[in-house]
Motif scaffolding. Structure first.
Motif, PDB file in Angstrom:
ATOM      1  N   ALA A 219       0.810  -1.180   0.094  1.00 16.46           N
ATOM      2  CA  ALA A 219       0.052   0.020   0.022  1.00 16.46           C
ATOM      3  C   ALA A 219       0.873   1.133  -0.005  1.00 16.46           C
ATOM      4  O   ALA A 219       0.571   2.249  -0.751  1.00 16.46           O
ATOM      5  CB  ALA A 219      -0.789   0.037   1.189  1.00 16.46           C
ATOM      6  N   ALA A 220       2.029   1.197   0.871  1.00 23.16           N
ATOM      7  CA  ALA A 220       2.970   2.381   0.964  1.00 23.16           C
ATOM      8  C   ALA A 220       3.396   2.644  -0.471  1.00 23.16           C
ATOM      9  O   ALA A 220       3.632   3.937  -1.015  1.00 23.16           O
ATOM     10  CB  ALA A 220       3.714   2.262   2.062  1.00 23.16           C
ATOM     11  N   TRP A 221       3.853   1.492  -1.134  1.00 22.28           N
ATOM     12  CA  TRP A 221       4.108   1.801  -2.547  1.00 22.28           C
ATOM     13  C   TRP A 221       3.611   2.434  -3.558  1.00 22.28           C
ATOM     14  O   TRP A 221       3.919   3.357  -4.368  1.00 22.28           O
ATOM     15  CB  TRP A 221       5.222   0.522  -3.029  1.00 22.28           C
ATOM     16  N   LEU A 222       2.177   1.846  -3.598  1.00 22.62           N
ATOM     17  CA  LEU A 222       1.166   2.075  -4.392  1.00 22.62           C
ATOM     18  C   LEU A 222       0.909   3.680  -4.104  1.00 22.62           C
ATOM     19  O   LEU A 222       0.669   4.420  -5.126  1.00 22.62           O
ATOM     20  CB  LEU A 222       0.020   1.309  -4.370  1.00 22.62           C
ATOM     21  N   ILE A 223       0.906   4.309  -3.312  1.00 24.47           N
ATOM     22  CA  ILE A 223       0.559   5.575  -2.768  1.00 24.47           C
ATOM     23  C   ILE A 223       1.921   6.621  -2.817  1.00 24.47           C
ATOM     24  O   ILE A 223       1.740   7.581  -2.423  1.00 24.47           O
ATOM     25  CB  ILE A 223      -0.180   5.826  -1.615  1.00 24.47           C
ATOM     26  N   GLY A 224       2.960   6.006  -3.081  1.00 25.51           N
ATOM     27  CA  GLY A 224       4.333   7.001  -3.300  1.00 25.51           C
ATOM     28  C   GLY A 224       4.815   7.124  -2.177  1.00 25.51           C
ATOM     29  O   GLY A 224       5.671   8.116  -1.794  1.00 25.51           O
ATOM     30  N   ARG A 225       4.420   6.471  -0.935  1.00 24.01           N
ATOM     31  CA  ARG A 225       5.096   6.532   0.352  1.00 24.01           C
ATOM     32  C   ARG A 225       6.248   5.696   0.515  1.00 24.01           C
ATOM     33  O   ARG A 225       6.983   5.701   1.549  1.00 24.01           O
ATOM     34  CB  ARG A 225       4.069   6.619   1.491  1.00 24.01           C
ATOM     35  N   SER A 226       6.756   4.865  -0.389  1.00 17.82           N
ATOM     36  CA  SER A 226       7.759   4.000  -0.246  1.00 17.82           C
ATOM     37  C   SER A 226       8.374   3.727  -1.663  1.00 17.82           C
ATOM     38  O   SER A 226       7.555   3.569  -2.616  1.00 17.82           O
ATOM     39  CB  SER A 226       7.394   2.692   0.425  1.00 17.82           C
ATOM     40  N   PRO A 227       9.709   3.678  -1.831  1.00 12.74           N
ATOM     41  CA  PRO A 227      10.260   3.195  -2.950  1.00 12.74           C
ATOM     42  C   PRO A 227       9.982   1.725  -3.566  1.00 12.74           C
ATOM     43  O   PRO A 227      10.394   1.509  -4.745  1.00 12.74           O
ATOM     44  CB  PRO A 227      11.739   3.656  -2.941  1.00 12.74           C
ATOM     45  N   GLY A 228       9.588   1.035  -2.799  1.00 14.09           N
ATOM     46  CA  GLY A 228       9.140  -0.551  -2.885  1.00 14.09           C
ATOM     47  C   GLY A 228      10.550  -1.313  -2.759  1.00 14.09           C
ATOM     48  O   GLY A 228      10.440  -2.256  -3.266  1.00 14.09           O
ATOM     49  N   THR A 229      11.424  -0.610  -2.008  1.00 13.69           N
ATOM     50  CA  THR A 229      12.946  -1.790  -2.214  1.00 13.69           C
ATOM     51  C   THR A 229      12.470  -2.786  -1.262  1.00 13.69           C
ATOM     52  O   THR A 229      13.438  -3.845  -1.307  1.00 13.69           O
ATOM     53  CB  THR A 229      14.043  -0.697  -1.747  1.00 13.69           C
ATOM     54  N   ASP A 230      11.427  -2.902  -0.265  1.00 15.44           N
ATOM     55  CA  ASP A 230      11.362  -3.973   0.346  1.00 15.44           C
ATOM     56  C   ASP A 230      10.509  -5.222  -0.271  1.00 15.44           C
ATOM     57  O   ASP A 230       9.958  -6.145   0.366  1.00 15.44           O
ATOM     58  CB  ASP A 230      10.820  -3.725   1.913  1.00 15.44           C
ATOM     59  N   LEU A 231       9.964  -4.599  -1.759  1.00 16.04           N
ATOM     60  CA  LEU A 231       9.143  -5.669  -2.302  1.00 16.04           C
ATOM     61  C   LEU A 231       9.707  -6.688  -3.347  1.00 16.04           C
ATOM     62  O   LEU A 231      11.049  -6.175  -3.694  1.00 16.04           O
ATOM     63  CB  LEU A 231       8.162  -4.721  -3.124  1.00 16.04           C
ATOM     64  N   THR A 232       9.305  -7.676  -3.819  1.00 12.96           N
ATOM     65  CA  THR A 232       9.956  -8.341  -4.663  1.00 12.96           C
ATOM     66  C   THR A 232       9.076  -8.233  -6.096  1.00 12.96           C
ATOM     67  O   THR A 232       7.991  -7.994  -6.169  1.00 12.96           O
ATOM     68  CB  THR A 232      10.038  -9.918  -4.333  1.00 12.96           C
ATOM     69  N   GLY A 233       9.861  -8.391  -7.159  1.00 14.12           N
ATOM     70  CA  GLY A 233       9.160  -8.077  -8.419  1.00 14.12           C
ATOM     71  C   GLY A 233       9.821  -7.038  -9.361  1.00 14.12           C
ATOM     72  O   GLY A 233      10.420  -6.233  -8.688  1.00 14.12           O
ATOM     73  N   ASP A 234       9.480  -6.807 -10.564  1.00 15.68           N
ATOM     74  CA  ASP A 234       9.823  -5.857 -11.344  1.00 15.68           C
ATOM     75  C   ASP A 234       9.034  -4.596 -11.294  1.00 15.68           C
ATOM     76  O   ASP A 234       7.776  -4.555 -11.751  1.00 15.68           O
ATOM     77  CB  ASP A 234      10.082  -6.236 -12.928  1.00 15.68           C
ATOM     78  N   LEU A 235       9.306  -3.544 -10.434  1.00 17.40           N
ATOM     79  CA  LEU A 235       8.430  -2.520 -10.280  1.00 17.40           C
ATOM     80  C   LEU A 235       8.241  -1.391 -11.299  1.00 17.40           C
ATOM     81  O   LEU A 235       9.257  -1.053 -11.902  1.00 17.40           O
ATOM     82  CB  LEU A 235       8.997  -1.589  -8.788  1.00 17.40           C
ATOM     83  N   PRO A 236       7.098  -1.467 -11.834  1.00 14.61           N
ATOM     84  CA  PRO A 236       6.789  -0.491 -12.816  1.00 14.61           C
ATOM     85  C   PRO A 236       6.635   0.949 -12.223  1.00 14.61           C
ATOM     86  O   PRO A 236       6.595   1.243 -11.185  1.00 14.61           O
ATOM     87  CB  PRO A 236       5.366  -0.711 -13.433  1.00 14.61           C
ATOM     88  N   THR A 237       7.010   2.034 -13.094  1.00 17.52           N
ATOM     89  CA  THR A 237       6.728   3.428 -12.710  1.00 17.52           C
ATOM     90  C   THR A 237       5.429   3.702 -12.770  1.00 17.52           C
ATOM     91  O   THR A 237       4.477   3.109 -13.399  1.00 17.52           O
ATOM     92  CB  THR A 237       7.370   4.242 -13.840  1.00 17.52           C
ATOM     93  N   LEU A 238       4.775   4.257 -11.307  1.00 21.27           N
ATOM     94  CA  LEU A 238       3.511   4.485 -11.139  1.00 21.27           C
ATOM     95  C   LEU A 238       2.974   5.942 -11.469  1.00 21.27           C
ATOM     96  O   LEU A 238       3.920   6.805 -11.379  1.00 21.27           O
ATOM     97  CB  LEU A 238       3.177   4.161  -9.676  1.00 21.27           C
ATOM     98  N   GLY A 239       1.758   6.179 -11.812  1.00 13.65           N
ATOM     99  CA  GLY A 239       1.254   7.457 -11.989  1.00 13.65           C
ATOM    100  C   GLY A 239       0.829   8.093 -10.648  1.00 13.65           C
ATOM    101  O   GLY A 239       1.105   7.092  -9.505  1.00 13.65           O
ATOM    102  N   ALA A 240       0.495   9.350 -10.408  1.00  8.92           N
ATOM    103  CA  ALA A 240      -0.074   9.612  -9.194  1.00  8.92           C
ATOM    104  C   ALA A 240      -0.975   9.198  -8.693  1.00  8.92           C
ATOM    105  O   ALA A 240      -1.841   8.836  -9.341  1.00  8.92           O
ATOM    106  CB  ALA A 240      -0.011  11.338  -9.330  1.00  8.92           C
ATOM    107  N   TRP A 241      -1.077   8.891  -7.306  1.00  8.86           N
ATOM    108  CA  TRP A 241      -2.301   8.134  -6.559  1.00  8.86           C
ATOM    109  C   TRP A 241      -3.178   9.450  -6.712  1.00  8.86           C
ATOM    110  O   TRP A 241      -3.423  10.517  -6.558  1.00  8.86           O
ATOM    111  CB  TRP A 241      -1.829   7.855  -5.327  1.00  8.86           C
ATOM    112  N   LYS A 242      -4.628   8.809  -6.947  1.00  6.72           N
ATOM    113  CA  LYS A 242      -5.571   9.722  -7.032  1.00  6.72           C
ATOM    114  C   LYS A 242      -6.117  10.173  -5.978  1.00  6.72           C
ATOM    115  O   LYS A 242      -6.041   9.522  -5.204  1.00  6.72           O
ATOM    116  CB  LYS A 242      -6.746   8.788  -7.920  1.00  6.72           C
TER     117      LYS A 242
END
Length: 242
Positions: A219-242
């Motif tokens: 959730a933190a990654w999806l809303i731009g509050r984390s770079p997602g370094t603690d997640l696994t998988g190829d992280l795409p670039t996200l648009g701004a959270w609505k």
């Protein structure tokens, strides 16, 4: 008629429980704010371009904006969440430089105004349709959740020791599906998110990869509050959270 009364009572009980949750989240936030210094307020928050003072000013004005939505629901008279985007931003800029005492008093008072009005909302007015600041139509029953999201996420944004890992499982269980629904990949690459701790799985667009990790971290990654370094998988670039 009996069925309607039962439904209203159940809805009111659920809404009151949500209000209790918002009150508890605010009770965690206020002492943390009170422990800050004047110098802390002008330091950057986790939001680009905003100091901690900006975050606090926004939280106070957001509470007042949700008072507007509750008044709309109660009276039936359309009352926009904010008079305009310009005034919303101007109020935040004007409120950001205030000293800690003013910030804390404003945050406390605005929360109490909103909560007091919500506590006395007639049960039959909660289903009334209102619109958020972006024009999205919704029942007033969603307003307590809107406030909880603001308090919990911006508590993290203050960067004062409260992190996504501190969010309750119940909050994350509702936030993560909303994040998935409201996320758009900036590069058009769809993906699946899989929460390794709760088993939740959701998809964004046409999935080409799977991102895994604890639900709060996703959730933190999806809303731009984390770079997602603690997640696994190829992280795409996200648009701004609505």
């Amino acid at each position: 008629m009996v069925g309607n009364v039962t439904s209203d009572a159940s809805q009111l009980a659920d809404t009151n429980a949500q209000l209790d949750t918002v009150a508890a989240a605010t009770a965690r936030l206020l002492p943390a704010v009170a422990a800050l210094t004047e110098a802390d307020l002008v330091e950057p928050s986790l939001l680009p371009g905003w100091t901690r003072g900006h975050v606090l000013a926004h939280l106070s004005r957001n509470a007042d904006s949700l008072v507007n939505l509750l008044l709309w629901a109660r009276t039936g008279i359309e009352t926009p969440q904010y008079a305009s985007q310009f005034l919303r931003e101007a109020d935040i800029e004007a409120g950001a430089p205030r000293p800690l005492r003013e910030q804390l008093e404003d945050l406390t008072a605005s929360h109490e105004r909103w909560l007091a009005l919500a506590r006395v909302m007639p049960a039959d007015r909660w289903p009334t349709l209102v619109r958020n600041r972006k024009g999205g139509e919704m029942p007033a029953t969603r307003v307590p959740w809107m406030r909880l999201v603001e308090v919990e996420i911006h508590h993290v944004d203050l960067d004062i020791g409260y992190a996504p890992a501190d969010w309750s499982p119940e909050f994350v269980a509702r936030l993560l599906p909303q994040c998935v629904t409201e996320t758009e990949p900036a590069d058009g690459t769809g993906f699946t998110v899989h929460a390794t701790d709760t088993g939740y799985t959701g998809t964004v667009g046409t999935p080409a990869t799977t991102i895994s990790g604890p639900a709060a971290d996703l959730a933190a990654w999806l809303i731009g509050r984390s770079p997602g370094t603690d997640l696994t998988g190829d992280l795409p670039t996200l648009g701004a959270w609505k």
